[in-house]
Design a protein around this motif. Sequence first.
Motif, PDB file in Angstrom:
ATOM      1  N   ASP A   9       0.838  -1.191   0.000  1.00 38.90           N
ATOM      2  CA  ASP A   9       0.000   0.000   0.000  1.00 38.90           C
ATOM      3  C   ASP A   9       0.879   1.250   0.000  1.00 38.90           C
ATOM      4  O   ASP A   9       1.492   1.599   1.013  1.00 38.90           O
ATOM      5  CB  ASP A   9      -0.917  -0.007   1.228  1.00 38.90           C
ATOM      6  N   ASP A  10       0.961   1.920  -1.165  1.00 37.24           N
ATOM      7  CA  ASP A  10       1.722   3.164  -1.326  1.00 37.24           C
ATOM      8  C   ASP A  10       3.156   3.005  -0.810  1.00 37.24           C
ATOM      9  O   ASP A  10       3.680   3.848  -0.085  1.00 37.24           O
ATOM     10  CB  ASP A  10       1.017   4.311  -0.600  1.00 37.24           C
ATOM     11  N   VAL A  11       3.803   1.908  -1.198  1.00 37.85           N
ATOM     12  CA  VAL A  11       5.148   1.597  -0.715  1.00 37.85           C
ATOM     13  C   VAL A  11       6.178   2.439  -1.457  1.00 37.85           C
ATOM     14  O   VAL A  11       6.101   2.611  -2.678  1.00 37.85           O
ATOM     15  CB  VAL A  11       5.437   0.092  -0.884  1.00 37.85           C
ATOM     16  N   ARG A  12       7.149   2.931  -0.696  1.00 33.10           N
ATOM     17  CA  ARG A  12       8.229   3.742  -1.272  1.00 33.10           C
ATOM     18  C   ARG A  12       9.569   3.273  -0.717  1.00 33.10           C
ATOM     19  O   ARG A  12       9.674   2.863   0.444  1.00 33.10           O
ATOM     20  CB  ARG A  12       8.035   5.230  -0.942  1.00 33.10           C
ATOM     21  N   LYS A  13      10.588   3.366  -1.567  1.00 31.64           N
ATOM     22  CA  LYS A  13      11.956   3.115  -1.129  1.00 31.64           C
ATOM     23  C   LYS A  13      12.847   4.156  -1.779  1.00 31.64           C
ATOM     24  O   LYS A  13      13.086   4.137  -2.996  1.00 31.64           O
ATOM     25  CB  LYS A  13      12.413   1.707  -1.514  1.00 31.64           C
ATOM     26  N   HIS A  14      13.331   5.105  -0.948  1.00 35.65           N
ATOM     27  CA  HIS A  14      14.216   6.169  -1.411  1.00 35.65           C
ATOM     28  C   HIS A  14      15.586   5.968  -0.781  1.00 35.65           C
ATOM     29  O   HIS A  14      15.702   5.809   0.444  1.00 35.65           O
ATOM     30  CB  HIS A  14      13.659   7.542  -1.024  1.00 35.65           C
ATOM     31  N   TYR A  15      16.625   5.951  -1.614  1.00 36.31           N
ATOM     32  CA  TYR A  15      17.986   5.822  -1.132  1.00 36.31           C
ATOM     33  C   TYR A  15      18.627   7.211  -1.071  1.00 36.31           C
ATOM     34  O   TYR A  15      18.781   7.874  -2.111  1.00 36.31           O
ATOM     35  CB  TYR A  15      18.804   4.920  -2.050  1.00 36.31           C
ATOM     36  N   PRO A  16      18.999   7.677   0.110  1.00 32.81           N
ATOM     37  CA  PRO A  16      19.580   9.021   0.210  1.00 32.81           C
ATOM     38  C   PRO A  16      20.932   9.116  -0.481  1.00 32.81           C
ATOM     39  O   PRO A  16      21.723   8.163  -0.470  1.00 32.81           O
ATOM     40  CB  PRO A  16      19.703   9.239   1.721  1.00 32.81           C
ATOM     41  N   LEU A  64       9.432  -8.983   0.197  1.00 34.81           N
ATOM     42  CA  LEU A  64       9.996 -10.014   1.066  1.00 34.81           C
ATOM     43  C   LEU A  64      10.483  -9.462   2.406  1.00 34.81           C
ATOM     44  O   LEU A  64      10.924 -10.229   3.254  1.00 34.81           O
ATOM     45  CB  LEU A  64      11.166 -10.703   0.361  1.00 34.81           C
ATOM     46  N   ARG A  65      10.429  -8.140   2.561  1.00 38.09           N
ATOM     47  CA  ARG A  65      10.944  -7.455   3.751  1.00 38.09           C
ATOM     48  C   ARG A  65      12.438  -7.713   3.948  1.00 38.09           C
ATOM     49  O   ARG A  65      12.928  -7.816   5.071  1.00 38.09           O
ATOM     50  CB  ARG A  65      10.170  -7.861   4.998  1.00 38.09           C
ATOM     51  N   LEU A  66      13.154  -7.798   2.831  1.00 36.97           N
ATOM     52  CA  LEU A  66      14.607  -7.890   2.894  1.00 36.97           C
ATOM     53  C   LEU A  66      15.233  -6.517   3.057  1.00 36.97           C
ATOM     54  O   LEU A  66      16.379  -6.391   3.496  1.00 36.97           O
ATOM     55  CB  LEU A  66      15.152  -8.575   1.636  1.00 36.97           C
ATOM     56  N   ILE A  67      14.518  -5.468   2.666  1.00 37.17           N
ATOM     57  CA  ILE A  67      14.943  -4.094   2.886  1.00 37.17           C
ATOM     58  C   ILE A  67      13.785  -3.336   3.523  1.00 37.17           C
ATOM     59  O   ILE A  67      12.619  -3.712   3.381  1.00 37.17           O
ATOM     60  CB  ILE A  67      15.387  -3.410   1.570  1.00 37.17           C
ATOM     61  N   GLU A  68      14.119  -2.264   4.220  1.00 37.24           N
ATOM     62  CA  GLU A  68      13.116  -1.480   4.927  1.00 37.24           C
ATOM     63  C   GLU A  68      12.473  -0.468   3.981  1.00 37.24           C
ATOM     64  O   GLU A  68      13.178   0.242   3.258  1.00 37.24           O
ATOM     65  CB  GLU A  68      13.751  -0.734   6.105  1.00 37.24           C
ATOM     66  N   PRO A  69      11.148  -0.373   3.957  1.00 38.79           N
ATOM     67  CA  PRO A  69      10.505   0.651   3.137  1.00 38.79           C
ATOM     68  C   PRO A  69      10.690   2.041   3.747  1.00 38.79           C
ATOM     69  O   PRO A  69      10.760   2.192   4.964  1.00 38.79           O
ATOM     70  CB  PRO A  69       9.028   0.236   3.161  1.00 38.79           C
ATOM     71  N   SER A  70      10.788   3.049   2.897  1.00 37.05           N
ATOM     72  CA  SER A  70      10.857   4.429   3.367  1.00 37.05           C
ATOM     73  C   SER A  70       9.489   4.926   3.810  1.00 37.05           C
ATOM     74  O   SER A  70       9.385   5.797   4.676  1.00 37.05           O
ATOM     75  CB  SER A  70      11.405   5.338   2.258  1.00 37.05           C
ATOM     76  N   ALA A  71       8.443   4.397   3.214  1.00 42.31           N
ATOM     77  CA  ALA A  71       7.069   4.769   3.565  1.00 42.31           C
ATOM     78  C   ALA A  71       6.138   3.706   3.019  1.00 42.31           C
ATOM     79  O   ALA A  71       6.529   2.855   2.216  1.00 42.31           O
ATOM     80  CB  ALA A  71       6.722   6.150   2.999  1.00 42.31           C
TER      81      ALA A  71
END
Length: 362
Positions: A9-16, A64-71
């Motif tokens: 649901d509205d998943v985001r992954k931003h790498y700073p 898979l929850r191998l990385i943390e979502p940003s939102a």
Amino acid sequence: MTVPLLELDDVRKHYPVHRGLVLRRQVGAVRAVDGVSLRIAAGETLAVVGESGCGKSTLARLALRLIEPSAGAIRFDGRDVTHDGRSALKPLRRQMQVIFQDPFASLNPRMAVEEILAEPMLVHGIGDAASRAARVRELLGLVGLASYHADRFPHEFSGGQRQRIGIARALALKPRLIVCDEPVSALDVSIQAQVVNLLKDLQAEFGLAYLFISHGLAVVKHMADRVAVMYLGQVVETAPAKVLYAQPRHPYTQALLAAAPVPDPAQRHSRPTLGGDVPSPMTPPAGCRFHTRCGFAQARCREEAPGLRTIGPQHEAACHFAETIPAFARFGGGARHERLQARLALYEQKRAAMIAAETTAA
């Protein structure tokens, strides 16, 4: 209403992105996944397609929850697992497994096949040595390998056989969802057909759900129930596979399908193929992200970002003019598609003949 097995649901992954060695400061972010919402039902195959760098593999790792979502939120079987820690996620790992793209790099070359297949059961404390050995033999049979293969090492197998070992490992814990991250892209066409049919057989036997990541449009057409098309971190179109291939409504989807080569130049699609470069995910274009490469772009596209909206039964597209842009009538697929379909048909015939022979002998 049936609860989806997996829901994003509205998943985001931003790498700073940082600059400076002493006084480090964030100067931007790579928006690998930027507001994706997807649902997968039990026993369903959802394919995700798009160009390299569009965020498909990052989306798979988020699922898979191998990385943390940003939102955003990630739910499995109705339970929110977005912020679960390592210990809380361990039981979930038994329900969600992955088949990797490279069948050699994903297998430990120092471990025999029996150790590779038994390792997930050891990690989760399942069974004793005898029951694990029996389960290994069962898994090898499920993927079309012999029990004596358990003593061999990965380098002793062909690419297709190594991928079968990877599939067996994914099945070891009896999962409900398998993420297939381009599982046949490293294989030749004939082996692709065998592996795709194996995946479909396993799905029918065990009721598996697949999140199927792929570049191969012909494979996706044969494999998927529904297709989601990604561009620059966002989903731009979703539809049942038959609908999407027959009547694609987003210009990007049309360009992807039209880019597939055809053996007869006279049958080439009238739709323009993709041109230009993919914009940077650090600084995506304002408005519609595809407007810099779209032949139908208008002033509104450069100013207003279109949301994913319903344009037909189970059909959504993120385009202001999806209803008015003409859709080409069919997906030809090209020579590679035709070869794959022929191999799939031949494999089905051989399998039916083998089953008939075994039934007669019994």
